[in-house]
Structure formats: C-alpha cells, structure tokens
Scaffold this motif. Structure first.
Motif, PDB file in Angstrom:
ATOM      1  N   GLY A  50      -3.124  -1.047  -1.780  1.00 10.40           N
ATOM      2  CA  GLY A  50      -3.745  -1.679  -0.613  1.00 10.40           C
ATOM      3  C   GLY A  50      -5.115  -2.264  -0.855  1.00 10.40           C
ATOM      4  N   CYS A  56       0.198  -8.287   1.418  1.00 15.40           N
ATOM      5  CA  CYS A  56      -1.123  -7.883   1.912  1.00 15.40           C
ATOM      6  C   CYS A  56      -1.494  -8.590   3.207  1.00 15.40           C
ATOM      7  CB  CYS A  56      -2.200  -8.118   0.852  1.00 15.40           C
ATOM      8  SG  CYS A  56      -2.576  -9.863   0.536  1.00 15.40           S
ATOM      9  N   CYS A  83       0.825  -1.217   0.000  1.00 16.97           N
ATOM     10  CA  CYS A  83       0.000   0.000   0.000  1.00 16.97           C
ATOM     11  C   CYS A  83       0.857   1.263   0.000  1.00 16.97           C
ATOM     12  CB  CYS A  83      -0.941  -0.005   1.192  1.00 16.97           C
ATOM     13  SG  CYS A  83      -0.101  -0.101   2.799  1.00 16.97           S
ATOM     14  N   VAL A 126      -7.088   2.166   3.788  1.00 19.60           N
ATOM     15  CA  VAL A 126      -5.781   1.735   4.291  1.00 19.60           C
ATOM     16  C   VAL A 126      -5.159   2.828   5.151  1.00 19.60           C
ATOM     17  CG1 VAL A 126      -3.417   1.243   3.581  1.00 19.60           C
ATOM     18  CG2 VAL A 126      -5.310   0.064   2.473  1.00 19.60           C
TER      19      VAL A 126
END
Length: 539
Positions: A221, A376, A206, A504
């Motif tokens: 993200g 992630c 991200c 995010v």
C-alpha cells in the motif's frame, strides 16, 4: 536526478503508460522506479484473465456493464463503468500487439472463460498464469525501449510537495503540488531525489496488511500511504476484497490462488460434510460474486469450527483441467492432492483493494502533477465490490488515459510550467532523521506481525463496532512506536513498508467505522442492512 516522465511501479497500469509516453516522446527520458525487480508486481500474480466483450454474437457491452454494476452494489460510477467497458477491446488489442499470448480454441478463436458475477464467457486468459504472461510481454518491451530508464531496487519513501520546502500543507490546501519523489537506492543505501514535471503512481495493492493474502510481498500500500501523508484524498478503503478460494496452507504467505475460473469450469464448493453449500446463499451458487461467496465460506467455516472448506473438481474433465490449469494441478500434486480423487482445501484470503487514491476520469489525483492508476487508485469502476477480472481491464484503460492527459499537458507547456515552479523552489536533499541503524530488526518484524493479526482478526470478511474499535486502539499504539523508530533510526525498506501498512490499515478501519451499513465487501453485523444513502467515504 531529473527526468521527463516519472512512473512508480511496473505492473500493467504503470508500464502501459510508460510504453505509450516513451513512444510519443522518443527524445525524452522515461524513468520507471520499482522497489523490487521489474517483473515482481501484483499483475504477475493474476491468474484468471482480462474481462472484456470479445464475442459479440453472445455477449454485449450492456451485459458487461450490468454485471459490473450489480457486483459494485450501488457505488459504481455508471458513466465511467460504461466508458471503460466500451474502451476495453481496443486496449486489449494493444496488449496483444505487445506480444501477450492468450489461449485459443482449436478453431483459432480466443478461448473465453467465465467467472463469478459474469453472465457470459468474456475472460481472455493464458492458462492459469495470465498475469505472468502479460507482465512478461510488457516488461520485455519496456527493457527494449531505448529512452526508458528502469531503476530496480529503489524504494520510494515519499512524494515531494511544498511541505518539504517548509510550507504548511493541510487537507484544505488547494494547490498541493508534486515535484517528484525521495527514494532509497538499496544498492548504495543512500536517499536520492528524482524530480519530474509529472509523476504517476502505479504501486499496486495492500494485501500484505493481512496475515493471509494472495498478494506478493511487495503489495504494502505504498502509494496510498504516501498520498495520504501528503494530504491527498483517499476513498472507500473499507472495501477489501477477499478471494474466496486461496489454497489453504497453514502459515504460508502469500497464499496460492485457486482462480475463480475453476468454479467457472464447474468446480463445486463443499463443506466438511461433503455438502454443496452455495445454493443456500445465492441462486447463482458457486458463480455468485466474490463478496457473497467469501462470506458464505466464512460462515461455513465458523459453523463447523474449521479453517477451510473444499473445492471439488473430481467430476471435471481431467485433460481439460490439465490444459487450462496446469500450475494449479502442479501445485496440488506437490501437496499430494490429486484433483481426480481429492478435494482441494480452500479459504478466503485478502486479494484486492477496491478503494484507493481518489482520481478523476483522466487519472488525476487531488495533488497537482500527480496521477494514479491501477489497484492503488479509486476510479469508480469497482464500487463496493470488484467484478472478477475487471482489474486488468481497468489497468489497461487508465494507463492509456493517464498517457493521453500527460501528453496533452506536456504539449501545452507542461515543461515550461515545471521549470518555472522549480526555479522558485529548490528541493532540499533528504535529511536523515538519524545515522543510527536499528538495533533490533525484531522491533519491525514483530510490529508487522501484530498488524497482520489485528487486521485479520478484527477487520476481516465480517466486522462489528467492537472489533473495529479494538483494531484502532492497537493501530494507534503501533503508529506511535513505529514513528518513534522512524525518527531515531536509519530509513530502510522494511521500516517504510511497516509505516505504510499502518497508514493503510488505519484508512481501512476508519472507513469501516464511518460506513454505517453493510454494502458489498463491507459487512458489519451491527449494521446488517444496506443504507438508502449512497456515499463514498473520503479520507
């Protein structure tokens, strides 16, 4: 569309899983969805290499484990760290079997580099473009796998759960189930659904939440934001790693990375007075862990009122530098920087997310039939700060672990279970919130700029309560404006990415507000000491 195995993302973690599951079930269809092109991933941007124990005469699993735990600053899962590191060499052999070419010494042994936080040389690399070489090898094998369907330029909007059938789903719902995804086909600009018994998120990082980042434009993200919207668990998002040495070019994004291996080979950080300053901050000097080096550089820049410091390579063997770092040398020359006589201007840049979607030892998320691996996810390996080059190691190992668990699940009736659940729940088509195109793209692009500036100015390497509060207020306004836009205009990748980045950013700020201490990558001047209570911040 219905498929047997569904993967979102095409980096090392996603394709490791995809290749293995395709080989295990040659009569089944494996579908890989990527919002860009197959090779356009965070993996492809990795320079340094893969950290694993290879030279058992000088190195050991115990040393690698110890280095990882020290870097993680008390938040690593020690048992999991050990299991991943012990598994590393086997997974690396598979990567080599896929066709990845790592550099070798003249005697034919693999050349092992050393980076910050490592006590021994254990980083396998391909010059200074290791990630690109890995992605080349696995993408080529994926394209030649007959039962693998690759959907490029398909943007996943959301994962499908009971929420889309009209049921109330909250954080306390114990059986949230993933049935597949809604995706925007950019070729015909229509939203389609892809259903599968299992879905694997391998959507990367991200870094684009920040103004200056080493991450490619695709690193927004998406997976973390989708899981959070679906009421899945996300943890430790406050731990954003800033790479200490990105090449300083004002206004350029993504930033060109000057790999840590340059310092491993002898590069020295200097301030504008020409002083080698790292000895003031850590006895390991330029090879201290990244959180320490990044804060040291940040402090030197603030003291001198400058936007960058220097990386001095003038004393290094130029022929050796040219062999190991040809792309760095070429990039520097393009900016009229001759490393034989000029120092390289560098500054920290957002680089890696150590938190993410909470998963167990098999890659399972808190949502049934949904797995996550790669950047992630939050596995427990990195803790409060990732040890250099452990990310590609984690991607390989967890891609394999997800494969093993899904294979067993399918062999034990997974298909039947999926068909039975689908027979009771007809997944609705995507209902467009509006048929109106956005009148002004500036509404999206300007909001994204505001987001990046907010995160860089208030939620960077050093934080405090006032900055975090200001960031949250600005994010609240951006959220309201963007949700209104989402409700009234046609869905687009640009709008979806903005939505995801706002989510995010919120998770990063909220995690930072909850953590009343300074630990690893999170440094708050209002709480400069480390707490005696070790906790994960789960949102």
């Amino acid at each position: 569309m219905q498929t047997d195995f569904l993967i979102i993302g095409s980096g090392l973690a996603g394709l490791t899983y995809a290749l293995k599951i395709a080989e295990a079930f040659p009569d089944k269809e494996v579908t890989v969805i990527t919002k860009s092109f197959l090779e356009d991933t965070n993996t492809a941007y990795a320079q340094g290499g893969v950290a694993t124990v290879w030279d058992f005469e000088n190195d050991s699993f115990e040393k690698h484990i110890s280095d990882t735990l020290v870097a993680g600053d008390g938040l690593c899962d020690e048992e999991l760290v050990a299991s991943i590191i012990y598994e590393g060499p086997e997974r690396l052999k598979e990567l080599i079997a896929y066709g990845t070419q790592f550099d070798k010494d003249p005697d034919g042994d693999y050349s092992l580099g050393r980076e910050g936080g490592h006590s021994e040389n254990r980083v396998l690399h391909h010059k200074d473009i290791t990630g690109r070489e890995i992605e080349r090898a696995i993408a080529a094998k994926a394209r030649n796998t007959k039962n693998m369907r690759i959907l490029e330029k398909h943007y996943v909007i959301d994962i499908i759960t009971q929420h889309h059938f009209g049921y109330l789903v909250t954080k306390s719902t114990t059986d949230i189930t993933c049935y597949g995804v809604y995706m925007l086909n950019e070729k015909n600009n229509t939203v389609e659904k892809c259903l599968a018994p299992t879905t694997v998120l391998a959507t990367g990082g991200c870094g684009q939440a920040y103004r200056t980042t080493t991450n490619p434009r695709v690193a927004t993200g998406d997976g973390v934001a989708m899981v959070y919207r679906a009421k899945g668990r996300v943890e430790n998002m406050e731990f954003i790693q800033f790479h200490p040495t990105a090449l300083f070019e004002a206004g350029v994004s993504p930033s060109f990375l000057i790999t840590e291996a340059v310092r491993g080979d002898g590069g020295i950080l200097r301030n504008h007075k020409g002083e080698a300053f790292m000895e003031k901050y850590d006895e390991r000097k330029d090879l201290a862990p990244r959180d320490i080096v990044a804060r040291a550089i940040d402090n030197e820049m603030k003291q001198e009122g400058k936007e960058y410091v220097y990386l001095d390579c003038r004393h290094m063997d130029y022929e050796k530098f040219l062999h190991h770092f040809p792309n760095i040398n070429e990039k520097c020359l393009s900016l009229n920087i001759d490393i034989r006589k000029d120092m390289i201007p560098v500054a920290p840049a957002a680089h890696y997310s150590c938190g993410g979607i909470k998963v167990d030892g098999h890659g399972r998320t808190t949502i049934l039939n949904l797995y996550a691996c790669g950047e992630c996810s939050s596995t427990g390996l990195h803790g409060a700060n990732r040890l250099a080059s452990n990310s590609l190691l984690e991607a390989m190992v967890y891609g394999h672990r997800v494969y093993e668990h899904v294979r067993r699940y399918m062999q034990n009736g997974g298909y039947k279970s999926f068909r039975e659940s689908m027979s009771h729940n007809e997944v609705p088509d995507w209902i467009s919130k509006s048929t109106t195109d956005p009148k002004e793209m500036i509404l999206i692009t300007q909001s994204r700029k505001e987001l990046e500036l907010t995160m860089s100015d208030y939620v960077g390497i050093v934080r405090n309560n006032v900055r975090l509060e200001r960031a949250m207020k600005r994010l609240d306004l951006l959220f309201e404006e963007t949700e209104q836009l989402f409700r009234t205009t046609k869905v687009s990748p640009q709008l979806c990415e903005l939505r995801n980045l706002i989510s995010v950013a919120y998770l990063i700020v909220k995690g930072a507000q909850f953590r009343k201490e300074s630990r690893g990558l999170h440094f708050n001047t209002d709480y400069p000491e480390k707490s005696n209570i070790v906790q994960d911040i789960i949102l």
